[in-house]
Design a protein around this motif. Structure first.
Motif, PDB file in Angstrom:
ATOM      1  N   GLY A 262     -40.185  40.373  18.205  1.00  0.00           N
ATOM      2  CA  GLY A 262     -39.554  41.479  17.640  1.00  0.00           C
ATOM      3  C   GLY A 262     -39.461  41.080  16.232  1.00  0.00           C
ATOM      4  O   GLY A 262     -39.291  39.916  15.992  1.00  0.00           O
ATOM      5  N   SER A 263     -39.194  41.777  15.259  1.00  0.00           N
ATOM      6  CA  SER A 263     -38.684  41.458  13.660  1.00  0.00           C
ATOM      7  C   SER A 263     -37.628  41.004  13.800  1.00  0.00           C
ATOM      8  O   SER A 263     -36.790  41.064  14.678  1.00  0.00           O
ATOM      9  CB  SER A 263     -39.279  42.597  12.796  1.00  0.00           C
ATOM     10  N   GLY A 264     -36.986  40.686  12.582  1.00  0.00           N
ATOM     11  CA  GLY A 264     -35.635  39.954  12.413  1.00  0.00           C
ATOM     12  C   GLY A 264     -34.437  41.074  12.738  1.00  0.00           C
ATOM     13  O   GLY A 264     -33.666  40.687  13.311  1.00  0.00           O
ATOM     14  N   THR A 265     -34.856  42.411  12.711  1.00  0.00           N
ATOM     15  CA  THR A 265     -33.838  43.366  13.139  1.00  0.00           C
ATOM     16  C   THR A 265     -33.561  43.208  14.661  1.00  0.00           C
ATOM     17  O   THR A 265     -32.336  43.579  15.182  1.00  0.00           O
ATOM     18  CB  THR A 265     -34.432  44.745  12.883  1.00  0.00           C
ATOM     19  N   ALA A 266     -34.501  42.779  15.334  1.00  0.00           N
ATOM     20  CA  ALA A 266     -34.465  42.583  16.687  1.00  0.00           C
ATOM     21  C   ALA A 266     -33.284  41.660  17.049  1.00  0.00           C
ATOM     22  O   ALA A 266     -32.549  41.646  18.077  1.00  0.00           O
ATOM     23  CB  ALA A 266     -36.065  42.288  17.577  1.00  0.00           C
TER      24      ALA A 266
ATOM     25  N   GLU B 179     -28.019  38.644   1.354  1.00  0.00           N
ATOM     26  CA  GLU B 179     -27.879  40.034   1.377  1.00  0.00           C
ATOM     27  C   GLU B 179     -29.058  40.309   0.586  1.00  0.00           C
ATOM     28  O   GLU B 179     -29.142  40.362  -0.752  1.00  0.00           O
ATOM     29  CB  GLU B 179     -26.542  40.696   0.893  1.00  0.00           C
ATOM     30  N   THR B 180     -30.181  40.610   1.246  1.00  0.00           N
ATOM     31  CA  THR B 180     -31.568  40.648   0.605  1.00  0.00           C
ATOM     32  C   THR B 180     -31.464  42.169  -0.384  1.00  0.00           C
ATOM     33  O   THR B 180     -32.386  42.329  -1.093  1.00  0.00           O
ATOM     34  CB  THR B 180     -32.725  41.002   1.679  1.00  0.00           C
ATOM     35  N   THR B 181     -30.694  42.945  -0.261  1.00  0.00           N
ATOM     36  CA  THR B 181     -30.547  44.325  -0.755  1.00  0.00           C
ATOM     37  C   THR B 181     -30.538  43.800  -2.544  1.00  0.00           C
ATOM     38  O   THR B 181     -31.071  44.445  -3.211  1.00  0.00           O
ATOM     39  CB  THR B 181     -29.434  45.015  -0.688  1.00  0.00           C
TER      40      THR B 181
ATOM     41  N   LEU C  90     -23.410  36.043  12.306  1.00  0.00           N
ATOM     42  CA  LEU C  90     -24.073  35.845  10.847  1.00  0.00           C
ATOM     43  C   LEU C  90     -25.574  36.575  11.027  1.00  0.00           C
ATOM     44  O   LEU C  90     -26.574  35.786  11.808  1.00  0.00           O
ATOM     45  CB  LEU C  90     -24.253  34.413  10.413  1.00  0.00           C
ATOM     46  N   ASP C  91     -26.054  37.318  10.094  1.00  0.00           N
ATOM     47  CA  ASP C  91     -27.379  37.493   9.962  1.00  0.00           C
ATOM     48  C   ASP C  91     -27.916  36.652   8.789  1.00  0.00           C
ATOM     49  O   ASP C  91     -27.750  36.744   7.638  1.00  0.00           O
ATOM     50  CB  ASP C  91     -27.533  39.368   9.466  1.00  0.00           C
ATOM     51  N   ALA C  92     -28.680  35.710   9.335  1.00  0.00           N
ATOM     52  CA  ALA C  92     -29.295  34.859   8.143  1.00  0.00           C
ATOM     53  C   ALA C  92     -30.929  35.058   8.332  1.00  0.00           C
ATOM     54  O   ALA C  92     -31.395  34.099   8.078  1.00  0.00           O
ATOM     55  CB  ALA C  92     -28.756  33.392   8.601  1.00  0.00           C
TER      56      ALA C  92
ATOM     57  N   ASN D 256     -40.902  34.901  10.111  1.00  0.00           N
ATOM     58  CA  ASN D 256     -41.645  35.216   8.919  1.00  0.00           C
ATOM     59  C   ASN D 256     -41.041  35.303   7.599  1.00  0.00           C
ATOM     60  O   ASN D 256     -41.782  36.097   6.807  1.00  0.00           O
ATOM     61  CB  ASN D 256     -42.303  36.481   9.052  1.00  0.00           C
ATOM     62  N   LYS D 257     -39.961  34.928   7.188  1.00  0.00           N
ATOM     63  CA  LYS D 257     -39.529  34.455   5.922  1.00  0.00           C
ATOM     64  C   LYS D 257     -39.444  32.860   5.572  1.00  0.00           C
ATOM     65  O   LYS D 257     -40.620  32.639   5.537  1.00  0.00           O
ATOM     66  CB  LYS D 257     -37.953  35.338   5.844  1.00  0.00           C
ATOM     67  N   CYS D 258     -38.385  32.443   5.499  1.00  0.00           N
ATOM     68  CA  CYS D 258     -38.291  31.224   4.846  1.00  0.00           C
ATOM     69  C   CYS D 258     -39.171  30.157   5.538  1.00  0.00           C
ATOM     70  O   CYS D 258     -39.576  29.042   5.178  1.00  0.00           O
ATOM     71  CB  CYS D 258     -36.806  30.633   4.479  1.00  0.00           C
TER      72      CYS D 258
HETATM   73  C1  LIG Z   1     -35.628  41.030   6.405  1.00  0.00           C
HETATM   74  C2  LIG Z   1     -34.244  41.238   6.952  1.00  0.00           C
HETATM   75  C3  LIG Z   1     -33.741  41.863   8.227  1.00  0.00           C
HETATM   76  C4  LIG Z   1     -34.840  42.098   9.275  1.00  0.00           C
HETATM   77  O1  LIG Z   1     -35.950  42.789   8.664  1.00  0.00           O
HETATM   78  P1  LIG Z   1     -37.137  43.385   9.658  1.00  0.00           P
HETATM   79  O2  LIG Z   1     -37.884  44.201   8.769  1.00  0.00           O
HETATM   80  O3  LIG Z   1     -36.742  43.572  10.986  1.00  0.00           O
HETATM   81  O4  LIG Z   1     -37.882  41.993   9.687  1.00  0.00           O
HETATM   82  C5  LIG Z   1     -32.511  41.456   8.597  1.00  0.00           C
HETATM   83  N1  LIG Z   1     -31.682  41.126   7.761  1.00  0.00           N
HETATM   84  C6  LIG Z   1     -32.038  40.825   6.480  1.00  0.00           C
HETATM   85  C7  LIG Z   1     -30.947  40.357   5.490  1.00  0.00           C
HETATM   86  C8  LIG Z   1     -33.265  40.642   6.000  1.00  0.00           C
HETATM   87  O5  LIG Z   1     -33.566  40.389   4.881  1.00  0.00           O
END
Ligand SMILES: *Cc1c(COP(=O)(O)O)cnc(C)c1O
Length: 361
Positions: free
Chosen positions: A60-64, A138-140, A163-165, A189-191
């Motif tokens: 699953g993606s990071g959210t999972a 915080e990627t926002t 922690l969401d890292a 699939n990020k760092c």
């Molecule tokens: C990318 C990201 C996620 C997960 O996003 P997905 O679309 O599920 O990959 C969660 N938290 C942060 C801080 C992110 O940058």
């Protein structure tokens, strides 16, 4: 295409070459070995995690991974305090709400550092809170939240830290030994430069072993995975190509010098782009020193639209990223992860300069 969005990333030739992989059954010894190797490699990305944290691997993606962490550890009978300074913090609030667990959202300014005295006051006002959850990077906004003081406060007050890292694991300092997070969620699939489809949680072994699960779903119960993965098995079919790709990506990661080298690489690329944009009169949303190494958020000047910028760069082979939440149409983001050569970076800089020197849009 060169992906300058905050994940997924442009793959290296070696990871791409590994992708076709062999046909593997997730109930055979070869896959169990691969799972154990991956868990070992993830547990050694940060030296201090060695013995008392276990990596649990999910498809699953990071959210999972974040949702599995919240589901498994956030209690049903006591509130979790969520420190939100962007859309990913808000997502944790939404997860707790969806899981019908008590949540206290602390909505903090998106452009400022988290004020620890405010967190201390929130904990004093809400003595029932047992867990504190927040996003590391915080990627926002691109802000790297400073965890040190918040973690120290949590330890002093006997609260567990989640922690969401997802967008910092592998390129920013995560101090497992001193922060003592209960759990940390990350993604391939990020760092770490793997492909999408695999995410993971590093959690304290004793919490995985000895505490009753709080999971509200069967599929995202980390304890179920942990028990099986101790010997390499997974309770459900995994995203096997993503496991194969991450295994190679983690070898590359280690050979290149680990998280410190990756942080230096991302930072150097981000700095080059910032200098180019600064010369065009473009400002960063938050001070560059507050940004994570892998991402910078820029204010869009009134003279140009995001659409025009995006399309101009896409025509040259580069994908950038829009703003989210109330930042949409106000900012653009450029991430610097993945396979990018020096000349590709140089071409991007030239293209940006040319775009912003045209006074229209
Ligand atoms: C990318 C990201 C996620 C997960 O996003 P997905 O679309 O599920 O990959 C969660 N938290 C942060 C801080 C992110 O940058």
């Amino acid at each position: 295409m060169i992906l300058l969005n905050p994940g997924p990333v442009t793959l290296s030739a070696r990871v791409r070459a590994a992708l076709p992989g062999p046909d593997l059954c997730h109930r055979e010894a070869e896959f169990a070995q691969l799972t154990r190797d991956l868990a070992d490699k993830l547990e050694s990305v940060y030296a201090q995690t060695a013995s008392d944290y276990a990596a649990v691997l999910l498809s699953g993606s990071g959210t999972a991974a974040v949702e599995a962490m919240i589901s498994t550890f956030a209690p049903s009978d006591a509130p979790t305090l969520v420190l939100c300074n962007g859309v990913y913090g808000e997502r944790i609030v939404d997860m707790l709400t969806a899981q019908r667990k008590p949540v206290i959202p602390a909505r903090l300014p998106w452009e400022a550092a988290i004020d620890v005295t405010q967190v201390e006051r929130l904990l004093a006002e809400n003595p029932a809170v047992t867990h504190v959850a927040l996003v590391h990077h915080e990627t926002t906004s691109g802000r790297l939240n400073q965890i040190e003081a918040i973690a120290a406060l949590c330890q002093e007050k006997g609260r567990h830290l989640l922690l969401d890292a997802v967008s910092s694991f592998g390129a920013e300092h995560i101090d497992f030994a001193h922060w003592r997070p209960l759990a940390v969620a990350g993604t391939a699939n990020k760092c770490l430069h793997g492909i999408p489809g695999l995410s993971f949680v590093l959690a304290q072994r004793q919490a995985l072993e000895n505490q009753p699960t709080q999971a509200t779903t069967l599929y995202l119960d980390l304890q179920r995975y942990y028990q099986a993965q101790k010997s390499g098995w997974s309770p459900f079919t995994q995203a096997i190509p993503a496991f194969i790709a991450l295994n190679v990506a983690l070898d590359e990661f280690r050979e290149a010098g680990g998280w410190l080298a990756r942080q230096a690489l991302f930072r150097q690329r981000s700095e080059a782009v910032r200098q180019t944009l600064h010369a065009c009169g473009i400002q960063t949303l938050i001070p560059a020193t507050d940004s994570a190494s892998m991402l910078t958020t820029y204010c869009l000047p009134a003279t140009h639209t995001y659409r025009a910028l995006h399309d101009d760069l896409k025509a040259a082979g580069y994908i950038i990223y829009a703003g989210q939440g109330h930042y949409s149409n106000q900012v653009f983001r450029i991430a610097t992860m993945g396979q990018i050569s020096a000349s590709e970076l140089q071409t991007l800089q030239t293209r940006l300069t040319r775009f912003f020197s045209r006074n229209e849009s």
